[in-house]
Design an enzyme around this catalytic site. Structure first.
Site, short mmCIF file in Angstrom:
data_model
loop_
_atom_site.label_atom_id
_atom_site.label_comp_id
_atom_site.label_asym_id
_atom_site.label_seq_id
_atom_site.Cartn_x
_atom_site.Cartn_y
_atom_site.Cartn_z
CG ASP A 39 -2.32 -0.44 0.87
OD1 ASP A 39 -2.54 -0.76 -0.32
OD2 ASP A 39 -3.16 -0.52 1.78
CG HIS A 244 27.43 1.78 -6.92
ND1 HIS A 244 27.13 1.00 -8.02
CD2 HIS A 244 27.94 2.92 -7.43
CE1 HIS A 244 27.45 1.65 -9.12
NE2 HIS A 244 27.95 2.82 -8.79
CG ASP A 261 28.63 10.19 -5.95
OD1 ASP A 261 27.87 11.10 -6.35
OD2 ASP A 261 29.14 9.34 -6.70
CG ASP A 272 26.81 12.47 -10.41
OD1 ASP A 272 27.03 12.26 -9.20
OD2 ASP A 272 27.06 11.65 -11.31
CG HIS A 351 35.00 4.61 -11.10
ND1 HIS A 351 35.14 5.89 -11.59
CD2 HIS A 351 35.33 4.68 -9.78
CE1 HIS A 351 35.52 6.69 -10.60
NE2 HIS A 351 35.65 5.98 -9.50
CG HIS A 355 27.98 9.34 -15.76
ND1 HIS A 355 26.97 10.23 -15.49
CD2 HIS A 355 28.60 9.15 -14.56
CE1 HIS A 355 26.96 10.53 -14.20
NE2 HIS A 355 27.96 9.90 -13.61
CG HIS A 362 24.61 6.76 -14.68
ND1 HIS A 362 25.03 5.51 -14.31
CD2 HIS A 362 25.31 7.62 -13.87
CE1 HIS A 362 25.90 5.61 -13.32
NE2 HIS A 362 26.08 6.87 -13.04
CD GLU A 385 31.63 9.92 -11.86
OE1 GLU A 385 31.52 9.36 -10.75
OE2 GLU A 385 30.69 10.10 -12.64
CE1 TYR A 389 36.64 5.57 -4.90
CE2 TYR A 389 37.64 4.92 -6.99
CZ TYR A 389 36.75 5.71 -6.27
OH TYR A 389 35.98 6.63 -6.94
NE ARG A 407 32.72 8.87 -7.01
CZ ARG A 407 32.49 7.87 -6.18
NH1 ARG A 407 33.41 6.94 -6.00
NH2 ARG A 407 31.35 7.77 -5.52
CD GLU A 409 30.19 12.55 -9.97
OE1 GLU A 409 29.92 12.11 -8.84
OE2 GLU A 409 29.69 12.11 -11.03
N1 GLY Z 1 26.41 9.27 -8.56
C1 GLY Z 1 26.51 8.32 -9.55
C2 GLY Z 1 27.73 8.47 -10.32
O1 GLY Z 1 28.59 9.25 -9.95
O2 GLY Z 1 27.88 7.88 -11.35
MN MN Z 2 28.70 10.46 -11.70
MN MN Z 3 28.29 10.80 -8.50
#
Ligand code: GLY
Ligand code: MN
Ligand code: MN
Length: 440
Positions: A39, A244, A261, A272, A351, A355, A362, A385, A389, A407, A409
């Protein structure tokens, strides 16, 4: 409050109608509502491409664009949506209804969403092509196929489309190039997000829980009428090494860094941002050394976001500096060119460097054309970004580096004047971060 006007959405439909050509029909559905648990739904967020073409944010809606035999006939925009219903509106809120679809959302025709299956079949007659987002919503794929079959049955001697074409290709390309109005909205999202990161730097202290720091971000987003554009990552110490990490349920410790982030969306446009800073306001020597490598890589990568450069140019610039830094600090051994070639740097940087960014964090838009990375063009927006790590259990590395994750970004617009950083209103040099945190 800055918003796109209806004329703006109409221009996008004009563009789409021209792209699909004559005797065609484009069908685009919004997202379904999603139940969180019994619900209780997740807060509704319309599908980005549907909203892009309609400005209509209610659930249970489908937009149809039809073209005819000649350009002079123009096109017809039909909006299928929920009818007004006093009872339902008392429980669940206002609906535009069919009159709203015609008058406020400038549809040429409007029908109740419950009549979609019946009404759409007649619209398929005498069309050559059907455009829709194949594979986007499984249930819809089946429905479109059934409509075509039904149209053949119902209109035996009529011409029914033989071609189903991926609508995503057209809409995604349109969305990839941002206009100045869209950039303005992204700038607002970025400014609010920068304010949230600034507040986080000002309020963090040892002993605070990660979720309490997340609440400081949410306060700024909510106060400005925004929601996060993705699940916020607030990772203290070694949690920063989980790319993540969204549990955000550990204590922030004296001597650790915290990686945030997090960013919000404003009027359907996302920001972002990642910043990494010391919980106690002062970087240690090791944290400083690694941070400055990432920062140098990020600045060099941003400088590559230029018209005509390959999409991958920022990544290559970042990797080069990260690898040189890892060698200088003795974290890696060997020759930079070998490490870049065999990608062994992925132990510490696993990574990509960015993007597309837009209505989705994304964002849509192809990264390659004919198998080759595309080049940057005016109006594209990309994140930059890079990070490093050092896993807490990585015994190949001196103990002093382990468990540090960093990181940085920012969001960058490709312009004729070079890279335009939307997210510059939150500090990122060690000096500026420590100064800001000392004042708080
Ligand atoms: N916050 C998602 C990324 O940086 O791709
Ligand atoms: Mn990003
Ligand atoms: Mn991000």
């Amino acid at each position: 409050m800055k918003k796109l006007t209806q004329a703006y959405f109409a221009e996008r439909r004009d563009h789409l109608a021209a792209e699909i050509g004559l005797r065609s029909i484009a069908i685009i559905a919004t997202s379904p509502e999603v139940m969180r648990n019994n619900d209780a739904d997740y807060k509704y967020r319309a599908d980005s491409s549907f909203f892009y073409l309609t400005g209509f944010a209610e659930p249970e809606a489908v937009a149809v664009i039809e073209t005819f035999d000649s350009e002079e006939e123009g096109y017809c925009y039909t909006l299928f949506c929920r009818e007004r219903d006093r009872g339902m509106e008392i429980w669940n809120g206002y609906r535009a209804g069919l009159d709203g679809a015609l008058n406020d959302y400038e549809a040429d025709e409007a029908y109740a969403i419950d009549t979609l299956d019946e009404e759409i079949i007649a619209k398929l007659v005498n069309k050559d092509k059907v455009f829709y987002r194949i594979g986007h919503q499984e249930e819809f794929d089946t429905r479109v196929t059934q409509w075509l079959k039904q149209a053949e049955k119902n209109y035996r001697n009529a011409h029914i489309p033989a071609q189903i074409i991926q609508l995503n290709r057209i809409v995604n390309e349109m969305r990839l190039y941002k206009s100045s109005e869209e950039i303005e909205l992204m700038q607002i999202a970025s400014d609010i997000s920068a304010q949230a990161h600034t507040r986080a730097m000002q309020t963090v202290e040892p002993g605070m829980m990660e979720y309490a720091l997340e609440a400081e971000l949410n306060y700024i987003f909510g106060k400005n009428g925004c929601v996060p554009s993705y699940n916020s990552i607030v990772g203290g110490g070694e949690n920063a090494c989980i790319l993540h990490y969204v549990e955000n349920n550990k204590e922030l410790k004296d001597g650790d860094l915290v990686l945030i982030d997090a960013a919000c969306e404003y009027e359907f446009y996302a920001s972002d941002i990642t910043r990494t800073f010391p919980v106690n306001g002062k970087f240690s020597e090791e944290q400083k050394a690694l941070y400055n490598v990432v920062l140098k890589a990020q600045i060099a990568a941003i400088d590559q976001v230029r018209i005509g450069h390959s999409y991958q140019a920022p990544h290559h610039a970042a990797v080069k500096i990260l690898v040189e830094g890892l060698l200088d600090l003795g974290i890696m051994k060997g020759k930079a060119e070998d490490i870049i070639k065999d990608e062994s740097y992925r132990q510490f940087y696993m990574h990509g460097t960015g993007h597309w960014l837009g209505m989705d964090v994304h964002d849509v838009g192809a990264y390659t054309i004919d198998g080759k990375w595309r080049n940057y063009e005016d109006g594209m927006v990309v994140t930059v970004e890079p990070g490093l790590y050092i896993a807490p259990d990585d015994e190949s590395v001196d103990l002093k580096w382990r468990g540090i994750g960093i990181r940085i970004e920012d969001d960058v617009v490709v312009t004729k004047k070079g890279p335009l950083i939307l997210t510059k209103n939150v500090v990122k040099t060690i000096e500026d971060i420590e100064k800001l945190m000392a004042q708080s």
